[in-house]
Design a protein around this motif. Structure first.
Motif, PDB file in Angstrom:
ATOM      1  N   UNK A  27      -6.068  17.258   1.639  1.00  0.00           N
ATOM      2  CA  UNK A  27      -5.623  16.897   2.986  1.00  0.00           C
ATOM      3  C   UNK A  27      -6.401  15.691   3.517  1.00  0.00           C
ATOM      4  N   UNK A  28      -7.696  15.689   3.299  1.00  0.00           N
ATOM      5  CA  UNK A  28      -8.498  14.578   3.810  1.00  0.00           C
ATOM      6  C   UNK A  28      -8.137  13.287   3.071  1.00  0.00           C
ATOM      7  N   UNK A  29      -7.748  13.432   1.815  1.00  0.00           N
ATOM      8  CA  UNK A  29      -7.282  12.264   1.063  1.00  0.00           C
ATOM      9  C   UNK A  29      -5.946  11.767   1.629  1.00  0.00           C
ATOM     10  N   UNK A  30      -5.051  12.699   1.891  1.00  0.00           N
ATOM     11  CA  UNK A  30      -3.736  12.327   2.426  1.00  0.00           C
ATOM     12  C   UNK A  30      -3.880  11.572   3.746  1.00  0.00           C
ATOM     13  N   UNK A  31      -4.839  11.999   4.554  1.00  0.00           N
ATOM     14  CA  UNK A  31      -5.022  11.377   5.864  1.00  0.00           C
ATOM     15  C   UNK A  31      -5.644   9.984   5.779  1.00  0.00           C
ATOM     16  N   UNK A  32      -6.310   9.693   4.666  1.00  0.00           N
ATOM     17  CA  UNK A  32      -7.069   8.440   4.573  1.00  0.00           C
ATOM     18  C   UNK A  32      -6.588   7.468   3.509  1.00  0.00           C
ATOM     19  N   UNK A  33      -5.694   7.917   2.624  1.00  0.00           N
ATOM     20  CA  UNK A  33      -5.398   7.105   1.433  1.00  0.00           C
ATOM     21  C   UNK A  33      -4.752   5.763   1.762  1.00  0.00           C
ATOM     22  N   UNK A  34      -4.032   5.709   2.886  1.00  0.00           N
ATOM     23  CA  UNK A  34      -3.332   4.453   3.182  1.00  0.00           C
ATOM     24  C   UNK A  34      -4.318   3.322   3.493  1.00  0.00           C
ATOM     25  N   UNK A  92       0.821  -1.226   0.000  1.00  0.00           N
ATOM     26  CA  UNK A  92       0.000   0.000   0.000  1.00  0.00           C
ATOM     27  C   UNK A  92       0.853   1.273   0.000  1.00  0.00           C
ATOM     28  N   UNK A  93       2.175   1.095  -0.088  1.00  0.00           N
ATOM     29  CA  UNK A  93       3.061   2.271  -0.043  1.00  0.00           C
ATOM     30  C   UNK A  93       2.808   3.211  -1.217  1.00  0.00           C
ATOM     31  N   UNK A  94       2.303   2.657  -2.326  1.00  0.00           N
ATOM     32  CA  UNK A  94       2.036   3.490  -3.501  1.00  0.00           C
ATOM     33  C   UNK A  94       1.015   4.580  -3.185  1.00  0.00           C
ATOM     34  N   UNK A  95       0.257   4.403  -2.110  1.00  0.00           N
ATOM     35  CA  UNK A  95      -0.759   5.406  -1.752  1.00  0.00           C
ATOM     36  C   UNK A  95      -0.123   6.782  -1.549  1.00  0.00           C
ATOM     37  N   UNK A  96       1.117   6.789  -1.088  1.00  0.00           N
ATOM     38  CA  UNK A  96       1.781   8.073  -0.837  1.00  0.00           C
ATOM     39  C   UNK A  96       2.032   8.852  -2.128  1.00  0.00           C
ATOM     40  N   UNK A  97       1.968   8.145  -3.246  1.00  0.00           N
ATOM     41  CA  UNK A  97       2.218   8.830  -4.524  1.00  0.00           C
ATOM     42  C   UNK A  97       0.930   9.292  -5.193  1.00  0.00           C
TER      43      UNK A  97
END
Lengths: 220, 223
Positions: free
Chosen positions: B52-59, A58-63
């Motif tokens: 920002x809300x995406x960054x907080x939840x994307x993982x 899931x590390x790709x999420x950071x991109x």
């Protein structure tokens, strides 16, 4: 104690959330059934391994960004988003050589605008703006007129130097923009290698959007 | 909004990435109130808040996709679709508390849509695992991996994840969410719209099922 209660106790140990009572219950159960301790050890090991594997997957999420502000991504079609995603991935996998291998070089009699040509005269007044402001204006105006699809969100770090005084770092990086151009009488070429391993351009037929969406063969 | 500013300034992103790499620290688990605050602002149309809300939840969204995606699909591609849906439709969410369940539903639908389109392309060719799961819509196959005795630690992890994909939905999803970034049972319950106690039970049961599967596959051989 039944199996479900065992599961809960072991799970709490794995989470580091077992209370004093939980540990006491576990010790009592383990005294009667020593295999329970093996289950605890296996669960701890599985949890650590699974955590690492899921983190890697899931590390790709950071991109992936839900960028909108000023870059027009709200209206970006899925195919464009996927192209951006794949271009980034190719660059990450094999560096720029791999990225170049999947990129189509536009050559021949086309009218592809080249950097430095057709950009208009340099206006003296531009000096009042910072490079960051000019870059932002270029991307925004490009998106508005259709010549820019989007700026690639990630920046590739090329080099890092420690400042002599220890006060920070000098970071050298690349930034990229996905552009769109109309090409008259195009001859599309793909970079390949000949039998001696030398790079050669190979003519290819233009691809359509549907092929861009095919997951196994990224093509721009 | 420091994060947003640094992202827009030249060099800000690279420096932020370097800092993250240098520290080696995992992404912090966002606070529920913080997420609901950003969700409210995003729902009201504030552009920076959406990012920002995406960054907080994307993982964790990636973990949901991992749990539901077809094998051939890339998590990153599907995440792009979820992000686009977020940008386009977040204003339709009625209250901040409903944001995470809504985002989870979007992710599940994106994964299922990908599975459906894949089936159409593949001419409905399927391979059944015999355990009630259509292997064509699962993420991994254990036979894709080499024998366990020659695997490195990370390969053991990949194999374990492949086994986790064989767990039923109700166990697989909370287990992967628990693994991804240490979400609490309460948070997982909010995302899946289930009571906290149910989540704890399912994670505990899922761990046992995974352990049994791994044991059966000689992944965790007895010392």
């Amino acid at each position: 104690m039944n199996e479900a209660e065992h599961d809960i106790l072991i799970s709490r140990v794995v989470d580091g959330a077992a209370s004093r009572e939980d540990w006491a219950a576990l010790e009592r159960a383990g005294a009667k059934e020593p295999a329970l301790w093996r289950d605890v050890a296996m669960s701890l090991r599985d949890h650590a391994r699974l955590g690492q594997a899921v983190a890697a997957a899931t590390a790709c999420a950071e991109r992936v960004h839900a960028t909108g502000a000023g870059h027009g991504h709200e209206s970006m079609p899925f195919s464009h988003a996927v192209v951006m995603s794949r271009t980034r991935r190719a660059a990450a996998w094999g560096g720029w050589a791999a990225a170049a291998a999947i990129a189509l070089a536009m050559m021949g009699r086309g009218t592809l605008p080249a950097g430095g040509e057709g950009d208009g005269p340099m206006v003296a007044g531009l000096s009042q703006f910072t490079p960051g402001q000019l870059w932002s204006a270029y991307v925004q105006n490009g998106v508005a007129e259709g010549s820019v699809i989007a700026e690639v969100p990630d920046r590739e770090v090329v080099d890092v130097e420690q400042l002599p005084d220890g006060g920070g770092l000098i970071v050298i990086y690349k930034r990229a923009v996905i552009e769109r151009a109309r090409v008259e009488n195009p001859q599309l070429m793909r970079m390949s290698v000949d039998e001696l391993g030398r790079p050669v351009p190979v003519p290819v037929a233009p691809t359509r959007d549907e092929s861009v969406r095919t997951p196994s063969k990224p093509t721009i | 909004m420091d994060t947003e500013q640094s992202r827009r300034e030249p060099g800000g992103m690279a420096q932020a990435a370097l800092t993250a790499v240098a520290s080696g620290a995992p992404q912090g688990v966002p606070d529920r109130d913080e997420i609901e605050l950003w969700a409210t602002r995003a729902m009201s149309g504030e552009r920076g808040a959406v990012e920002e809300v995406w960054r907080l939840n994307r993982r964790w969204v990636a973990a949901i996709l991992l749990a539901h995606k077809p094998r051939w699909a890339e998590v990153e591609d599907l995440l792009q679709e979820v992000a686009i849906s977020l940008v386009r439709k977040v204003h339709e969410v009625r209250e901040a508390k409903a944001f995470r369940p809504w985002l989870r539903t979007v992710a599940v639908n994106v994964a299922l849509a990908a599975a459906r389109s894949g089936k159409r392309r593949a001419g409905e060719s399927r391979l059944n695992t015999g355990e009630g799961h259509d292997d064509a819509v699962m993420g991994h196959r254990r036979e894709d991996l080499p024998p366990p005795e020659i695997l490195s630690d990370s390969e053991q992890g990949s194999r374990l994840m492949a086994l986790a994909m064989e767990l039923p939905d109700g166990y697989r999803e909370p287990l992967l969410l628990k693994a991804v970034q240490g979400l609490s049972y309460r948070e997982i319950g909010e995302i899946l719209d289930l009571p906290e106690t149910t989540i704890e039970t399912r994670v505990a049961r899922g761990r046992r099922m995974l352990r049994d599967l791994a044991h059966k596959n000689e992944l965790t051989a007895t010392p």
